[in-house]
Design a protein around this motif. Structure first.
Motif, PDB file in Angstrom:
ATOM      1  N   LEU A  76     -10.390   1.056  -5.042  1.00 14.00           N
ATOM      2  CA  LEU A  76      -9.283   1.747  -5.717  1.00 14.00           C
ATOM      3  C   LEU A  76      -8.316   0.744  -6.347  1.00 14.00           C
ATOM      4  O   LEU A  76      -8.069  -0.322  -5.790  1.00 14.00           O
ATOM      5  N   ASN A  77      -7.765   1.113  -7.504  1.00 13.38           N
ATOM      6  CA  ASN A  77      -6.688   0.312  -8.096  1.00 13.38           C
ATOM      7  C   ASN A  77      -5.343   0.799  -7.543  1.00 13.38           C
ATOM      8  O   ASN A  77      -5.284   1.784  -6.792  1.00 13.38           O
ATOM      9  N   ALA A  78      -4.266   0.115  -7.934  1.00 11.00           N
ATOM     10  CA  ALA A  78      -2.974   0.400  -7.321  1.00 11.00           C
ATOM     11  C   ALA A  78      -2.545   1.853  -7.560  1.00 11.00           C
ATOM     12  O   ALA A  78      -2.037   2.510  -6.642  1.00 11.00           O
ATOM     13  N   SER A  79      -2.774   2.363  -8.781  1.00 10.88           N
ATOM     14  CA  SER A  79      -2.367   3.746  -9.059  1.00 10.88           C
ATOM     15  C   SER A  79      -3.108   4.721  -8.153  1.00 10.88           C
ATOM     16  O   SER A  79      -2.527   5.694  -7.646  1.00 10.88           O
ATOM     17  N   GLN A  80      -4.390   4.465  -7.961  1.00  4.07           N
ATOM     18  CA  GLN A  80      -5.178   5.354  -7.093  1.00  4.07           C
ATOM     19  C   GLN A  80      -4.737   5.223  -5.633  1.00  4.07           C
ATOM     20  O   GLN A  80      -4.709   6.210  -4.900  1.00  4.07           O
ATOM     21  N   LEU A  81      -4.401   4.004  -5.215  1.00  3.98           N
ATOM     22  CA  LEU A  81      -3.915   3.813  -3.841  1.00  3.98           C
ATOM     23  C   LEU A  81      -2.586   4.550  -3.637  1.00  3.98           C
ATOM     24  O   LEU A  81      -2.387   5.224  -2.624  1.00  3.98           O
TER      25      LEU A  81
END
Ligand SMILES: *[C@@H]1O[C@H](CO)[C@@H](O)[C@H](O)[C@H]1NC(C)=O
Ligand SMILES: *[C@@H]1O[C@H](CO)[C@@H](O)[C@H](O)[C@H]1NC(C)=O
Length: 319
Positions: free
Chosen positions: A166-171
């Motif tokens: 996951l990237n930061a937005s998804q996290l």
């Protein structure tokens, strides 16, 4: 004078707010009280003995509590063994870094001798994770208790765990579904200051015949990881240079472009979370404070009370 009044009031508000949170789901710091006065020291001694033998178990215990809380709430479901009719959470491929089941078993047996049938496995796991953090050099925080053990543990529920890609937005989105702010998410990610991951969970970032290396990694780090993973998918690499010490080295590692998983490095790559990473890298006390608070909140995710659950006699089996 005005300032100190203001601070006192702020403190009061914080206290009232935190009490309200605790009361709302009936967990409390002295839940067992006189019925089991030594539950805390028994668990701590057991974890201490285990870490003397094998300090790498600290990461396993912390991970296990996290996994427990993110799947079906903090109800000890991660501890349940599979049976011939049911494949449990612990047999999911996402289980690889979970270790220390025998430490929980041992603590449970010791507690049962003093106060039979009273202290849940979910509470013991929450205490054991806390003690693992403390005994590895991390902060001390109090664990509210009163969780009941759940009666469901299914492999398919582990899709609720955040995958390492996951990237930061998804996290941020995934954690906000559990009520966490971006800052709390980054603080909890700091749990990666302990432990290792296997090549199978990050080899996709390395260059091969079809693609080049993940550009968010520093080239030197990519080279190191490639030679590590040449030894096979099960080869382990630490998240930071002090894998058995709870400190803020993880965040410094991210600043150097040496985050192990894509989802680690993503915290530094994204402007949404980079400032938090920089703060924690500079100020360990701030990381410890935020981590403690976030852990107390995580430990209250979807807890089961009274008749919604039971107190398991053996943490591996539903009564
Ligand atoms: C993790 O799951 C695998 C199967 O996916 C199983 O063979 C292994 O024993 C499990 N590991 C632990 C520590 O429970
Ligand atoms: C994060 O991943 C999602 C899904 O793949 C994508 O839509 C989004 O653009 C990504 N965000 C960033 C900042 O890369």
């Amino acid at each position: 004078m005005v300032m100190s009044n203001f601070l006192e009031m702020l403190l009061l508000v914080v206290l009232i707010a935190s009490r309200a949170i605790l009361r709302s789901n009936a967990l409390s710091l002295d839940y067992y009280g006189a019925r089991c006065p030594f539950d805390e020291p028994i668990v701590r001694n057991t974890v201490n003995r285990a870490l003397q033998r094998d300090p790498t178990l600290a990461a396993g215990l912390l991970r296990m509590h996290f996994h427990d809380c993110f799947v079906e709430g903090c109800d000890g479901s991660v501890l349940i063994d599979s049976t011939k009719d049911n494949t449990a959470e612990k047999d999911s491929p996402a289980n690889l870094s979970l270790r220390g089941y025998e430490v929980v078993d041992e603590a449970k047996q010791e507690v049962e001798k003093q106060c039979p049938g009273l202290v849940s496995c979910a509470d013991i796991l929450a205490m054991a994770a806390r003690d693992a953090v403390l005994l590895s050099g991390g902060p001390l925080y109090d664990v509210p208790k009163g969780r009941k053990d759940g009666r469901r543990s299914k492999i398919e529920d582990t899709i609720n765990l955040p995958p390492p890609i996951l990237n930061a937005s998804q996290l941020i989105k995934t954690f906000s579904q559990h009520g966490f702010s971006a800052q709390e998410m980054v603080a909890l990610a700091g749990g990666h200051t302990l432990g290792v991951a296997r090549c199978s969970s990050f080899k996709g970032r390395l260059s091969d015949s079809t693609h080049s290396a993940d550009p968010t990694m520093s080239p030197d780090f990519a080279k190191t990881l490639s030679s590590t993973c040449a030894k096979g998918d099960n080869t382990e690499a630490p998240f930071d240079p002090t894998r058995n010490m709870f400190d803020n080295a993880y965040f410094v590692t991210l600043q150097r472009g040496a985050g192990l998983l894509f989802s680690d490095q993503a915290l530094f790559v994204s402007p949404k979370t980079r400032g938090i990473v920089n703060n924690y890298a500079m100020n360990q006390a701030m990381f410890f404070f935020d981590f403690s608070q976030a852990m107390v909140r995580m430990g209250q995710l979807d807890v089961k009370e009274d008749d919604e659950g039971e107190v398991r006699l053996n943490c591996r089996r539903i009564n």
